[in-house]
Design a protein around this motif. Structure first.
Motif, short mmCIF file in Angstrom:
data_model
loop_
_atom_site.label_atom_id
_atom_site.label_comp_id
_atom_site.label_asym_id
_atom_site.label_seq_id
_atom_site.Cartn_x
_atom_site.Cartn_y
_atom_site.Cartn_z
N THR A 82 -24.25 30.65 -16.78
CA THR A 82 -24.10 30.18 -15.48
C THR A 82 -23.71 28.57 -15.93
O THR A 82 -22.86 27.80 -15.30
CB THR A 82 -25.11 29.86 -14.55
OG1 THR A 82 -26.45 29.26 -15.20
CG2 THR A 82 -25.71 31.36 -13.78
N GLU A 105 -21.87 23.54 -3.74
CA GLU A 105 -22.16 24.94 -4.14
C GLU A 105 -22.49 25.93 -2.86
O GLU A 105 -23.05 25.45 -2.04
CB GLU A 105 -23.19 24.97 -5.19
CG GLU A 105 -23.13 26.44 -5.65
CD GLU A 105 -24.49 26.85 -6.26
OE1 GLU A 105 -25.30 26.14 -6.44
OE2 GLU A 105 -24.44 27.99 -6.67
N ILE A 141 -20.21 28.69 -16.99
CA ILE A 141 -19.48 28.46 -15.62
C ILE A 141 -19.26 27.16 -15.17
O ILE A 141 -18.22 26.77 -14.71
CB ILE A 141 -19.93 29.68 -14.46
CG1 ILE A 141 -19.80 31.27 -15.00
CG2 ILE A 141 -18.97 29.28 -13.20
CD1 ILE A 141 -20.49 32.06 -13.95
N ALA A 142 -20.40 26.55 -15.12
CA ALA A 142 -20.54 25.14 -14.64
C ALA A 142 -19.57 24.24 -15.67
O ALA A 142 -18.98 23.50 -15.17
CB ALA A 142 -21.94 24.65 -14.84
N GLY A 155 -29.06 30.27 -9.96
CA GLY A 155 -28.59 30.34 -11.54
C GLY A 155 -27.64 29.36 -11.67
O GLY A 155 -27.58 28.43 -12.66
N LEU A 156 -26.64 29.22 -10.97
CA LEU A 156 -25.35 28.57 -11.08
C LEU A 156 -25.84 27.13 -10.71
O LEU A 156 -25.28 26.06 -11.46
CB LEU A 156 -24.11 28.82 -10.09
CG LEU A 156 -22.86 28.14 -10.22
CD1 LEU A 156 -22.29 28.31 -11.62
CD2 LEU A 156 -21.80 28.85 -9.47
N LEU A 178 -26.59 36.27 -10.66
CA LEU A 178 -26.25 35.86 -12.15
C LEU A 178 -27.57 35.62 -12.69
O LEU A 178 -28.21 34.67 -12.22
CB LEU A 178 -25.52 34.78 -12.47
CG LEU A 178 -24.06 35.15 -12.00
CD1 LEU A 178 -23.06 33.68 -11.94
CD2 LEU A 178 -23.36 36.14 -12.93
N GLY A 202 -27.28 25.85 -13.71
CA GLY A 202 -26.16 25.30 -14.56
C GLY A 202 -25.56 24.00 -14.30
O GLY A 202 -25.38 23.28 -15.21
N ASN A 221 -20.24 31.18 -6.32
CA ASN A 221 -20.40 32.88 -6.67
C ASN A 221 -20.60 33.38 -5.45
O ASN A 221 -21.79 33.56 -5.06
CB ASN A 221 -21.25 33.07 -7.75
CG ASN A 221 -21.34 34.54 -7.93
OD1 ASN A 221 -20.66 35.44 -7.48
ND2 ASN A 221 -22.54 34.89 -8.50
N LEU A 245 -28.92 32.12 -17.82
CA LEU A 245 -28.50 30.65 -17.59
C LEU A 245 -27.81 30.10 -18.36
O LEU A 245 -27.09 29.34 -18.26
CB LEU A 245 -29.83 30.02 -17.62
CG LEU A 245 -30.87 30.28 -16.32
CD1 LEU A 245 -32.24 29.98 -16.56
CD2 LEU A 245 -30.33 29.47 -15.22
#
Ligand code: SAM
Length: 281
Positions: free
Chosen positions: A36, A53, A39-40, A60-61, A30, A64, A122, A33
């Motif tokens: 991400t 994680e 999503i966070a 990226g995540l 991903l 985030g 992810n 940003l």
């Protein structure tokens, strides 16, 4: 500088550290940003939680989650090439990111985390499904996690949230919904990733219930559901005939028609069957 922090944009990070995507590790990154961070936010309130994680990749995540205020992120990544990029994030958020270079299927993260704990990932879908089943079937309930926010290919996400009567309904729906509330909270087209995968993706959010929705022995429930859906086109009395000689009586005792197929049996009925099957191990 990126939109959410003082670190370089992800495209630049990938170029600087030579992180060409590897198919063997299921790498579809991903790069947006803002996405991400979104999503966070779907992972829930992060400020008082440690986040586990899995598969941070270029981060990226991870970024985030940190930008959205996670107390601490423990990130487990198999690809050693990602370590320098993740170290830069760690430097930008002192004391809040710990990285383990290892296989999430082998590393035990619990000694590195303080409750409450949420999980965000992810991941390649096969690793994701295996971890999901492990997280849903610990020896003790409630589990170590409060919520799981996981990216899957759309079809797998639908198998987790499926209701009776649908094609997607099966073992994953039963195991997930028995012990958690499940929701698809975001859908993503292939173009959101680099390189784009062949299929659409979706983020599923699961919140652990304090107790399973209906009483049942986890091992028995898992065994019956696996057998029932293994031969999903057969009537249950045939699909489950190896489980007990008097299976027809037991199905009736659980309020299930022996001529029904697994696809139409509710979670509540499967749990009732697990209770009347407990002595038939
Ligand atoms: N989270 C990043 C993102 O959203 O851009 C990367 C996602 S990519 C789909 C999956 C990541 O999981 C890759 O970085 C890959 O190296 C990592 N991975 C694959 N198998 C793994 C495993 N068994 N344990 C830990 N990480 C794994």
């Amino acid at each position: 500088m990126s939109a959410i922090d003082d670190l370089p944009p992800l495209r630049q990070v990938i170029e600087t550290h030579g992180l060409s995507a590897r198919k063997s590790l299921g790498q579809n990154f991903l790069l947006d940003l803002n996405l991400t961070a979104k999503i966070a936010r779907r992972a829930g309130e992060l400020t008082d939680c440690d986040i586990l994680e899995i598969g941070p990749g270029p981060g990226g995540l991870t970024r985030g989650l940190l930008a959205e205020g996670a107390r601490k992120v423990l990130a487990i990544e198999k690809d050693h090439r990602c370590m320098p990029a993740l170290a830069e994030i760690s430097d930008a958020y002192p004391g809040r990111l710990e990285v383990i270079n290892g296989d999430a299927l082998e590393v035990d993260p619990l000694s590195h985390l303080t409750p409450p704990i949420r999980v965000a990932a992810n991941l390649p879908y096969n690793v994701g499904t295996e971890l999901l089943v492990r997280w849903l079937t610990p020896k003790e309930w409630p589990p170590f996690w409060q919520s799981l926010t996981l990216m899957f290919q759309r079809e797998v996400a639908e198998r987790i949230t499926a209701q009776p009567g649908s094609k997607a309904y099966g073992r994953l729906a039963i195991l997930s919904q028995w012990r958690a509330n499940t929701n698809i909270v975001m859908s993503l087209p292939p173009g959101a990733f680099s390189p784009p995968p062949k299929v659409h993706s979706a983020v599923v959010h699961l919140t652990a219930l304090p107790e399973p929705r209906y009483p049942a022995d986890a091992h028995t429930l898992s065994r019956i559901v696996a057998a029932a859906f293994n031969q999903r086109r057969k009537m249950l009395r045939a699909a489950l005939k190896g489980q007990a000689p008097d299976i027809e009586d037991r199905l009736i005792a659980a309020g299930i028609k022996p001529t029904d197929r697994a696809e139409v049996v509710s979670l509540e009925q499967f749990c009732a069957l697990a209770r009347v099957m407990k002595d038939a191990n």
